[in-house]
Design an enzyme around this catalytic site. Structure first.
Site, PDB file in Angstrom:
ATOM      1  N   LYS A 104       0.866  -1.186   0.000  1.00 13.11           N
ATOM      2  CA  LYS A 104       0.000   0.000   0.000  1.00 13.11           C
ATOM      3  C   LYS A 104       0.890   1.219   0.000  1.00 13.11           C
ATOM      4  O   LYS A 104       2.007   1.186   0.522  1.00 13.11           O
ATOM      5  CB  LYS A 104      -0.870   0.026   1.257  1.00 13.11           C
TER       6      LYS A 104
HETATM    7  N1  GLU Z   1      -7.484  -0.217  -2.894  1.00 11.99           N
HETATM    8  C1  GLU Z   1      -8.223  -1.430  -3.072  1.00 11.99           C
HETATM    9  C2  GLU Z   1      -8.225  -2.251  -1.807  1.00 11.99           C
HETATM   10  O1  GLU Z   1      -8.019  -1.741  -0.747  1.00 11.99           O
HETATM   11  C3  GLU Z   1      -7.784  -2.215  -4.300  1.00 11.99           C
HETATM   12  C4  GLU Z   1      -6.356  -2.599  -4.319  1.00 11.99           C
HETATM   13  C5  GLU Z   1      -5.925  -3.223  -5.634  1.00 11.99           C
HETATM   14  O2  GLU Z   1      -6.747  -3.378  -6.510  1.00 11.99           O
HETATM   15  O3  GLU Z   1      -4.744  -3.541  -5.740  1.00 11.99           O
HETATM   16  O4  GLU Z   1      -8.513  -3.434  -1.812  1.00 11.99           O
END
Ligand code: GLU
Length: 416
Positions: A104
């Site tokens: 992240k």
């Molecule tokens: N931000 C989204 C989540 O928290 C998607 C992450 C992604 O698709 O890599 O799951």
């Protein structure tokens, strides 16, 4: 709430480790993110001044595959938060059975205060600064709060220029004409409603008997509210940062969605029979189903005892604190946890990445039916496991996810 956000993750991890009887060394591997990066991003603003923004990327785990997870643009972004969010991605991808670890990132910025040009320069600088650690086989970012498909478009362009090769697989959630997947924008909300459908089937309830409140009307909440409404649930309350609307006879969800598409916010929306309601009051409404689809740490030990919903399906990441979990459990409130319920986004990101690597693109029908299959199977797996072992759905999901990561650590061994 005790400790920071990463502490919330560790509390759940400790519980899973205790039940799995994990050896302390393995627990330590899971508790420490593999790699963190903090970057300073100087940007020329439109008025000629220079501002420096702080960005982060955390790769919690790459044991099961490349790190995967979104990039968040918000004022509360910090290392503690990206660590928490990246480890949720590790468990989410493991529970979903897709071949990724967890990552992240984010930038501490209020994106609504930047012009489009400033936002583009900031994004491109962030890609440049994180370039050494990202890539289609290393770490694959995606949209999250405050970011969208256009930002992913700048992302793939900058990475491809630096790399000298067009590399659409470096990021997911791109615009469809440059390698995005049909259905990706709606996938998180759609997956949430697949989880709601599976839950109701197991409880022997018809959607038409269900009243529902949705906190958050962004990309996830608006799609979840729309599809809950289409499924037949009576959506009585919705909210966003500007406040909420409550209509006990059911809100006009298609009109609300149109209003938010045109005005970006719920503010100014009126309909006969609808009253204003605050975000905090929405959480404690007397409804059957509560869908928190906004920020983390919304249901805490302060308000958990006042929650009247019978079930909560977590569309946001980390909306419930570990202390609140205990209270909800004692009150018999069933929680479908984030790492199961909101996995539709990253599952569809996986589809996007596979399509990019193969240069072969799928129809909307194929994307949605594969998403339905994976969500339905995962729900069944977690539900059956948790019931068999007499665990909450959250603990059941953590144990399944953590065990898959631990098995991978053991199979790969410890280097050197
Ligand atoms: N931000 C989204 C989540 O928290 C998607 C992450 C992604 O698709 O890599 O799951």
């Amino acid at each position: 709430m005790a400790g920071g956000q990463y502490e919330q993750v560790l509390a759940r991890l400790r519980e899973a480790a205790r039940i799995l009887n994990l050896e302390p060394g393995i627990f330590e591997i899971l508790a420490e993110p593999e790699r963190t990066l903090e970057v300073a991003l100087p940007i020329k603003m439109d008025d000629g001044s220079i501002k420096v923004f702080i960005g982060y990327r955390c790769q919690h785990s790459t044991v099961r595959g490349p790190a995967k997870g979104g990039v968040r643009y918000a004022m509360d972004v910090c290392m503690d938060e990206v660590k928490a969010l990246s480890s949720w991605m590790t468990w989410k991808c493991a529970v979903a059975g897709i071949p990724y670890g967890g990552g992240k990132g984010g930038i501490r910025v209020d994106p609504t205060q930047l012009s489009e040009g400033e936002l583009e320069r900031l994004t491109r600088r962030y890609v440049y600064a994180t370039y050494p650690i990202i890539g289609p086989e290393q770490d694959i970012p995606a949209p999250d709060m405050g970011t969208n498909a256009q930002i992913m478009g700048w992302f793939v362009d900058t990475y491809s220029i630096l790399n000298g090769v067009y590399s659409p697989g470096v990021v997911t959630g791109k615009p469809v004409p440059i390698g995005g997947s049909i259905g990706r924008r709606e996938a998180t909300g759609r997956g949430v409603i697949f989880a709601v459908r599976e839950l109701l089937i197991r409880l022997g309830k018809e959607p038409t008997e269900i009243t529902c409140a949705v906190q958050g009307y962004g990309n996830v909440g608006s799609v979840a509210a729309t599809l809950a409404h289409e499924l037949g649930c009576k959506v009585v309350a919705v909210s966003d940062i500007t406040g909420g609307r409550y209509n006990p006879r059911g809100l006009n969800i298609p009109e609300i969605t149109k209003h938010v598409e045109n005005n970006r916010v719920l503010e100014g929306y009126e309909e006969p029979g609808a009253d204003n309601i605050s975000n905090t009051d929405l959480l404690t409404l007397d409804v059957d189903l509560l869908i928190p689809a906004a920020l983390q740490n919304q249901i805490t030990e302060e308000n958990a005892a006042d929650i009247k919903a019978k079930f909560i399906v977590e569309a946001a990441n980390g909306p419930t604190t570990a202390d609140a979990d205990k209270i909800l459990g004692e009150n018999g409130i069933l929680v479908v946890p984030d790492i199961l319920a909101n996995a539709g986004g990253v599952i569809c990101s996986y589809f996007e990445w596979v399509q990019n690597l193969q240069n072969f693109y799928w129809s909307e029908e194929e994307v949605n039916s594969r998403l339905d299959n994976i969500m339905t199977n995962n729900f069944a797996e977690v539900w059956d496991f948790a019931h068999e072992k007499d665990l909450s759905l959250r603990t059941g999901a953590y144990i399944l996810g953590v065990k898959r990561v631990v098995d991978a650590i053991k199979l790969r061994g410890i280097f050197p």
